[in-house]
Design an enzyme around this catalytic site. Structure first.
Site, mmCIF file in Angstrom:
data_model
loop_
_atom_site.group_PDB
_atom_site.id
_atom_site.type_symbol
_atom_site.label_atom_id
_atom_site.label_comp_id
_atom_site.label_asym_id
_atom_site.label_seq_id
_atom_site.Cartn_x
_atom_site.Cartn_y
_atom_site.Cartn_z
ATOM 1 N N ASP A 131 0.778 -1.238 0.000
ATOM 2 C CA ASP A 131 0.000 0.000 0.000
ATOM 3 C C ASP A 131 0.812 1.292 0.000
ATOM 4 O O ASP A 131 0.237 2.372 -0.066
ATOM 5 C CB ASP A 131 -0.951 0.002 1.220
ATOM 6 C CG ASP A 131 -2.016 1.075 1.120
ATOM 7 O OD1 ASP A 131 -2.430 1.396 -0.003
ATOM 8 O OD2 ASP A 131 -2.425 1.593 2.169
ATOM 9 N N CYS B 113 -21.458 -7.380 -8.946
ATOM 10 C CA CYS B 113 -22.311 -6.473 -8.175
ATOM 11 C C CYS B 113 -23.736 -6.420 -8.714
ATOM 12 O O CYS B 113 -24.620 -5.837 -8.062
ATOM 13 C CB CYS B 113 -21.727 -5.064 -8.169
ATOM 14 S SG CYS B 113 -20.176 -4.916 -7.251
ATOM 15 N N CYS C 201 -26.783 -3.607 -8.100
ATOM 16 C CA CYS C 201 -26.716 -2.957 -6.786
ATOM 17 C C CYS C 201 -25.909 -1.665 -6.836
ATOM 18 O O CYS C 201 -24.804 -1.618 -7.378
ATOM 19 C CB CYS C 201 -26.087 -3.911 -5.774
ATOM 20 S SG CYS C 201 -25.910 -3.211 -4.120
ATOM 21 N N CYS D 102 -23.579 1.081 -2.372
ATOM 22 C CA CYS D 102 -22.367 1.786 -1.955
ATOM 23 C C CYS D 102 -22.367 3.231 -2.418
ATOM 24 O O CYS D 102 -21.897 4.126 -1.702
ATOM 25 C CB CYS D 102 -21.125 1.056 -2.472
ATOM 26 S SG CYS D 102 -21.061 0.847 -4.271
ATOM 27 N N CYS E 147 -22.783 7.086 0.336
ATOM 28 C CA CYS E 147 -21.724 8.086 0.548
ATOM 29 C C CYS E 147 -22.296 9.390 1.097
ATOM 30 O O CYS E 147 -23.155 10.013 0.461
ATOM 31 C CB CYS E 147 -20.982 8.349 -0.751
ATOM 32 S SG CYS E 147 -19.637 9.546 -0.570
ATOM 33 N N CYS F 224 -14.254 12.753 -0.668
ATOM 34 C CA CYS F 224 -14.288 11.540 0.141
ATOM 35 C C CYS F 224 -13.883 11.839 1.588
ATOM 36 O O CYS F 224 -12.857 12.490 1.833
ATOM 37 C CB CYS F 224 -13.348 10.500 -0.463
ATOM 38 S SG CYS F 224 -13.214 8.979 0.495
ATOM 39 N N CYS G 141 -22.202 -2.966 1.632
ATOM 40 C CA CYS G 141 -22.064 -3.942 0.545
ATOM 41 C C CYS G 141 -22.729 -5.263 0.926
ATOM 42 O O CYS G 141 -22.387 -5.865 1.954
ATOM 43 C CB CYS G 141 -20.592 -4.169 0.226
ATOM 44 S SG CYS G 141 -20.310 -5.415 -1.063
#
Length: 384
Positions: free
Chosen positions: A137, A191, A194, A197, A201, A217, A251
Site C-alpha cells: 500500500d 455487483c 446494486c 455503496c 456516501c 471523500c 455492501c
C-alpha cells in the site's frame, strides 16, 4: 511419471501463505495490457486526487507493474480479512462519540502484513529462487487491479475491491517476482444492479459508478487533507474522525465476511467509540500514547483534533462547547479554526457573536480570522 498437482509451486505457495495467516493467495502474470493506467490518467487529469501530489509524481511508475520493476514476471496477491465483529456503522449511533474506520481500530496493518510478506518472500526465495519485491500500500503499485486480475475479487462501483468470501473487507499485499507462475482466472464483476455503496456516501464522492472524486471523500478529507476541511463537507462528517466505512459497510457481499472466518485484527476497546470530549483534550504526548502502533498516529495530533472538533460541532450538545472554547488558544491554527466552527454550531447566534467580538482582535492567523467571519450569523453585525 506425472508430478502430483500438490507439488505445483503455486499450491506450495498458497499453503505457505495460509500458514502465515493470509486468507487468500492468487497469482497473475504481468504480460498483458494495463487498462488501470488509463483510468488513473483520467483521475489525475480531472484533479480528483486533490492534494495527493505524490500520485501524479509517480504516475509513470504506476502505469504498469513492470514500469516500476521491469524484471517482474508474476505477481502473488495476498488478502487478509479485516471484517469487524460488529456493524461498523454502529459507532455513528451516539454523536458524542467518535467513529474511527474499522481498519484503524487496531494495530497498523502495514507492519502486520509487511512482516508476513517478508516471511513469505524469504521462504519463496529459499524454495524456488528468483528475485522478488514485497509491497503493502505504500509503493507506486496499484494493488486493486492486480487483485482483480488474479481473481482475489473485483473492483465494485465504489472502486474498492469486493470478494465473494470477505465482502469489502480485505487488506492486500503483493509479491512481485521474476518467477513464471501459472496465473489464476480473473474475477468478473459480481455487483449486479446494486448501487448501495454509491447511495451510502455522505458527501456524494462518486461522480459515476467506478469513479471516485477523492476531494469529496471523507477518508481523504480526514486523513490526507492538511488544512481546514471545506465548510461544505463538515456537517456530512457527522462523528467520523478518521476515515469512513459507509460505502464498504453497506455492501451485500459482506454477509460472507463474518461467516466462519477468524477475526485476525482485533479492535482496541479504546478505539471502538471513543468520547469526543476526551479526545479533544489530547496533547501531543497523550495522542502518541493512545495511538501507538496505530495508523492514526501518522496523522498527527493537530489534524486529528481538527477532526474531533468538527465532530463536536455536529454532536449538537451545548455542554460540549466548553471543550471547543478551550481550544481557541491552541498553538495550531488548524485546531483553532475548527474550534471556531464547532462553537458556531453549539452556541446560540448572539453568544457566538459576542465570543467573536472578544476574540477576533487577538487572532493573528488569517485563516482563523476568516473562520470567525464565515461563521458569524448573517443577521448579526460583526464587530472588528
Amino acid at each position: 511419471m506425472t508430478t502430483s498437482t500438490s507439488k505445483r509451486p503455486e499450491d506450495q505457495i498458497r499453503a505457505e501463505a495460509q500458514r502465515l495467516g493470509f486468507d487468500l493467495c492468487r497469482f497473475t502474470d504481468l504480460d498483458q495490457a494495463w487498462p488501470a493506467a488509463a483510468r488513473l490518467g483520467e483521475f489525475l487529469d480531472a484533479g480528483r486526487h486533490g492534494d495527493m501530489g505524490w500520485m501524479a509524481e509517480t504516475a509513470a511508475r504506476r502505469a504498469h507493474p513492470q514500469a516500476m520493476w521491469p524484471q517482474a514476471r508474476s505477481a502473488i496477491v495476498l488478502g487478509l480479512n479485516y471484517g469487524s465483529d460488529e456493524n461498523p456503522l454502529a459507532a455513528l449511533a451516539d454523536p458524542t462519540r467518535g467513529a474511527i474506520s474499522v481498519y484503524a481500530r487496531g494495530d497498523d496493518y502495514h507492519e502486520l502484513i509487511k512482516g508476513r510478506l517478508k516471511q513469505l518472500g524469504g521462504w519463496l526465495g529459499a524454495r524456488f529462487g528468483g528475485e522478488l519485491k514485497v509491497f503493502v500500500d505504500t509503493a507506486p503499485l496499484m494493488e486493486k487491479p492486480l487483485a482483480e486480475r488474479a481473481g482475489v475479487g473485483w473492483q465494485g462501483r465504489h472502486t474498492n475491491l469486493v470478494s465473494r468470501e470477505f465482502g469489502s473487507w480485505l487488506f492486500l499485499g503483493v509479491v512481485l517476482t521474476t518467477l513464471e507462475l501459472a496465473p489464476d482466472a480473473a474475477e468478473p464483476m459480481n455487483c449486479g444492479s446494486c448501487t448501495a455503496c454509491l447511495s451510502a456516501c455522505p458527501t456524494d464522492a462518486f461522480p459515476a459508478p467506478f469513479q471516485l472524486d477523492a476531494r469529496r471523500c471523507i477518508s481523504y478529507l480526514t486523513i490526507e487533507l492538511k488544512g481546514p476541511i471545506p465548510r461544505e463537507f463538515r456537517t456530512a462528517l457527522g462523528a467520523r474522525i478518521y476515515g469512513c466505512d459507509d460505502c464498504l459497510a453497506v455492501c451485500p457481499w459482506n454477509k460472507f465476511a463474518q461467516a466462519g472466518h477468524e477475526q485476525k485484527l482485533a479492535a482496541r476497546d479504546a478505539l471502538r467509540a471513543p468520547s469526543l470530549a476526551e479526545l479533544s483534550r489530547l496533547d501531543d504526548p497523550a495522542f502518541r500514547a493512545l495511538f501507538t502502533k496505530s495508523p492514526v498516529k501518522r496523522l498527527g495530533r493537530d489534524r486529528f483534533v481538527r477532526n474531533v472538533l468538527y465532530a463536536l460541532g455536529n454532536a449538537g450538545e451545548r455542554n460540549l462547547a466548553a471543550e471547543a472554547q478551550r481550544l481557541l488558544d491552541d498553538p495550531a491554527p488548524v485546531v483553532r479554526g475548527a474550534a471556531v466552527w464547532a462553537l458556531s454550531q453549539l452556541l446560540d447566534p448572539a453568544e457566538f457573536a459576542g465570543l467573536r467580538a472578544a476574540r477576533i482582535a487577538g487572532e493573528t492567523d488569517a485563516e482563523v480570522r476568516a473562520e470567525w467571519d464565515a461563521a458569524l450569523p448573517v443577521d448579526t453585525e460583526a464587530t472588528a
